[in-house]
Enzyme design. Structure first.
Site, PDB file in Angstrom:
ATOM      1  N   GLY A  79       0.804  -1.220   0.000  1.00 22.06           N
ATOM      2  CA  GLY A  79       0.000   0.000   0.000  1.00 22.06           C
ATOM      3  C   GLY A  79       0.839   1.273   0.000  1.00 22.06           C
ATOM      4  O   GLY A  79       2.064   1.244   0.191  1.00 22.06           O
ATOM      5  N   HIS A  80       0.155   2.388  -0.171  1.00 25.52           N
ATOM      6  CA  HIS A  80       0.777   3.712  -0.309  1.00 25.52           C
ATOM      7  C   HIS A  80       1.627   4.087   0.895  1.00 25.52           C
ATOM      8  O   HIS A  80       1.204   3.975   2.036  1.00 25.52           O
ATOM      9  CB  HIS A  80      -0.296   4.770  -0.512  1.00 25.52           C
ATOM     10  CG  HIS A  80      -1.275   4.866   0.626  1.00 25.52           C
ATOM     11  ND1 HIS A  80      -1.055   5.638   1.735  1.00 25.52           N
ATOM     12  CD2 HIS A  80      -2.467   4.276   0.825  1.00 25.52           C
ATOM     13  CE1 HIS A  80      -2.081   5.541   2.556  1.00 25.52           C
ATOM     14  NE2 HIS A  80      -2.958   4.705   2.028  1.00 25.52           N
ATOM     15  N   GLY A  81       2.826   4.512   0.595  1.00 27.81           N
ATOM     16  CA  GLY A  81       3.687   5.038   1.642  1.00 27.81           C
ATOM     17  C   GLY A  81       4.297   3.994   2.559  1.00 27.81           C
ATOM     18  O   GLY A  81       4.966   4.341   3.532  1.00 27.81           O
ATOM     19  N   LYS A 134       1.350   2.864   4.645  1.00 28.53           N
ATOM     20  CA  LYS A 134       2.204   3.454   5.678  1.00 28.53           C
ATOM     21  C   LYS A 134       2.725   2.460   6.711  1.00 28.53           C
ATOM     22  O   LYS A 134       3.257   2.878   7.742  1.00 28.53           O
ATOM     23  CB  LYS A 134       1.482   4.617   6.359  1.00 28.53           C
ATOM     24  CG  LYS A 134       1.253   5.780   5.393  1.00 28.53           C
ATOM     25  CD  LYS A 134       0.564   6.940   6.067  1.00 28.53           C
ATOM     26  CE  LYS A 134      -0.887   6.598   6.329  1.00 28.53           C
ATOM     27  NZ  LYS A 134      -1.608   7.613   7.086  1.00 28.53           N
TER      28      LYS A 134
END
Lengths: 318, 318, 318
Positions: free
Chosen positions: B220-222, B240
């Site tokens: 996932g993002h980050g 994250k």
């Protein structure tokens, strides 16, 4: 699916080699599985236990493997193997059309829609306005995509339904039910990367307006997903599941076929949903329960050693 | 993300239509979510409970939905809907640039790197030396890939963050937080087939040097993945998450967002990780526990019938 | 893998820089991992605990990191790092061949087979008659696909085995075992969208005749799937698992490596299979048990509070 124009039952009887019983002057207007039939449709039944359901459904023409009493006004097509006859009709009315280019000439693509490189858009596909289709997406024939839709790279829209009939007495046991349904993606939907959304067997797989799917999500044939749903990555939804509006599924949740998840339900990560769930509640576990009950259960499990000790101590003391 | 050159706060205030409070001569140097802000950044806050965190962060320019006391030297941009203003800035400074060919002219590809057919390389992508990018991979704009990296077929690098703000009073409820972060893949990484690694919302998603990912993994993002990690197929990591060096995740493990898995931890197949895990230990279960505790627990469950019998026998005897 | 023609052991010894012990006039005919070796093969061993297994295997030429007694008629190639020597041989005899077009000239494609746009067909691939390969599929070099096979969009056939040797003392810890095996897909198989089927390390990954795979399924290196199996979406099978004929795996099931699932076994959704399962039975759970036992267990867990109450009441009464 609906035919482009009505087809006479006598032509169909001859085409599949069936005996025609009942209304001989009927015109059939479409093909459908039993749970999707509407007036004018041809459907099929090959198990006695489903005869009554099929004969009493909206189906106008019924392909059946036994000559039974024909309901008033309907047409029976009696044949030894209704499944194979039905598949023959699907292949005739919705033949596979090979493509020799990435964007089919028969597709319609709306204004301000961006199709990135490597995207395949099949025959008769309609895509609305102001969409972005990212690279290497595949959109099979007949899919319908609304306005303001974003589809991320590698996603596959409209692959065949995973639906087979088993013939245990053959060397190759599974006969494929050819699918003639579509995928419909409503306006304002966003679909992540490497998702797969299968077409319906005869009806439509629908992703409702404003719903957002993360990456690597699988949606089975004929599933109907409501509006404003949010599914996290790696969720899998089996065929014909109905997910009502505003349902939130966290990552890796699995949902069984032929069930309903009610409006606003939330299902925590990795849960497995075997049967219908009431809306407006929070669920967890595999198989799923209401999350607070499941949490209590997990705590009870931790108290078994304590219980064991007490019982054995009491017993000794007793 | 950082801007190519500093931008005056008066221009930004006018562009988004905000009231400027505090330092009027500030130059902003980048855009960032609250948990990633550095000096010079613009960030936004729209919930009172996060005001203090945002005002006391490194952010130099804060888009906020209420006029509060401005910290010394900072600039507040007061506006009714900070989320929408922030998204407007992201779209302005990191606009989507459509591509009309598979390999963008603005990409940089190192010596001895092999790009197989069907690969999409977006704008401003940098790929190092001695890499193999297998067929039908998609690399979105701005990704940075090191040397000796292998990416297997169908993988998608840099799709948008899955991040939405809900507006329950609208027909289309989810507003997208446009992402301006990147994916950074360090040297000597191998990524399997059909993986998806999303870009960060404003910062970077990082796959550390020497890490090896099997097929169908979602990051996932980050998320920040350390060096020399090994993830088996179908693992999913939410946004994250921080996975430290040398972590081993077996197949189908799911990891929640905003947590840390410590160095050298091993998580067995199908486990679900809801919260941070200490390094150097072995874990199992959904939700996860230390594997040996979980194994004991599974054994305790098997002893319930025995316990039941004893209790009821003792009770009768008693 | 087998060589195109036999290779003398003296050439191999010199090529990898090993000391030759035993039969000097041997001709090697192939390369194989220890569990796949046949007469004429070169294999390698670098742990003392596996010496005896390797020396007593069918392997004719053994790359080993210690000079031991050479079995009658065999050849030892003694070298400090057998793993690296073996990888050097794989790279020499099965070098990576970059492609500059989607359909390789050295591939053979049978009559009436339809290759849709965006499909990559690698070098030396053979595809039989009457197949449909849907858009954006990737078929790596050397794969063999039978007749009447359907492969849906985005699927990846033949990516590298996920197999690494760890060197904890190095900055980049994982050394890749280059794979030289193939994927073999027998007649009448259907593979869904976005599946990944890895090649074997040295032998073949096989999907047996008539088997049907739904979408997003992962099959690890060297797995052997029997005939007429049915796997639902998002199933993951680890390397070298053997799944016998007519096995049914429901959605999101995970199967460990190096095990056997017996003929006709059925495993319910989301189950995890850590070890071999007897055929003809129905299983559920993670880790898996016979489904009816697992169901009983789930009921026993629900009775803990009742048991707790009784014990504490009895205790008070006592």
């Amino acid at each position: 699916m609906k035919f482009e124009q009505p087809v006479s039952v006598t032509w169909i009887a001859e085409f599949i080699g069936a005996k025609l019983v009942g209304n001989q002057s009927q015109m059939a207007t479409g093909l459908n599985e039993i749970h999707k039939v509407t007036n004018g449709d041809i459907s099929f039944v090959d198990f006695e236990k489903y005869y009554s359901k099929c004969l009493n459904s909206a189906a106008t023409v019924i392909i059946i493997n036994k000559e039974v009493d024909c309901p008033e006004g309907k047409t029976l097509l009696v044949i030894n193997d209704p499944f194979t006859a039905y598949v023959k009709l699907v292949k005739h009315f919705r033949p596979f059309e090979p493509s020799n280019k990435l964007i089919s000439d028969s597709s319609l693509i709306g204004e301000d829609t961006i199709i990135q490189p490597g995207v395949f858009v099949g025959n008769h596909v309609r895509i609305g306005r102001n969409c972005i289709i990212h690279p290497n997406v595949t959109i099979y024939d007949h899919a319908v995509i609304g306005d303001n839709v974003i589809i991320h790279a590698g996603t596959v829209i409209g692959a065949d339904a995973f639906y087979f009939k088993r013939r245990k007495d053959r060397a190759v046991q599974y006969d494929k039910l050819e699918s003639c349904g579509r995928v419909i993606i409503e306006d304002d939907v966003e679909i992540g990367a490497s998702c797969t959304i299968d077409k319906g067997v005869s009806g439509d797989t629908i992703i409702g307006q404003g719903t957002k799917l993360d990456n690597q999500i699988h949606i089975g044939h004929g599933a109907v997903i409501g509006k404003n749903c949010l599914f996290a990555a790696q969720v899998g939804i089996a065929g014909k599941a109905i997910i009502e509006d505003e349902v939130i599924l966290w990552g890796q949740v699995g949902v069984n076929k032929d069930l309903v998840i009610g409006k606003g339900a939330v299902v925590y990560a990795q849960s497995g949903v075997p049967a219908s769930l009431e809306g407006g509640k929070i669920y967890f576990g595999s198989p799923v329960e209401e999350a607070r009950e499941k949490m209590k259960e997990l705590n009870w499990i931790k108290r078994i050693p304590q219980l064991w000790d007490k019982v054995h101590r009491d017993s000794e003391e007793g």
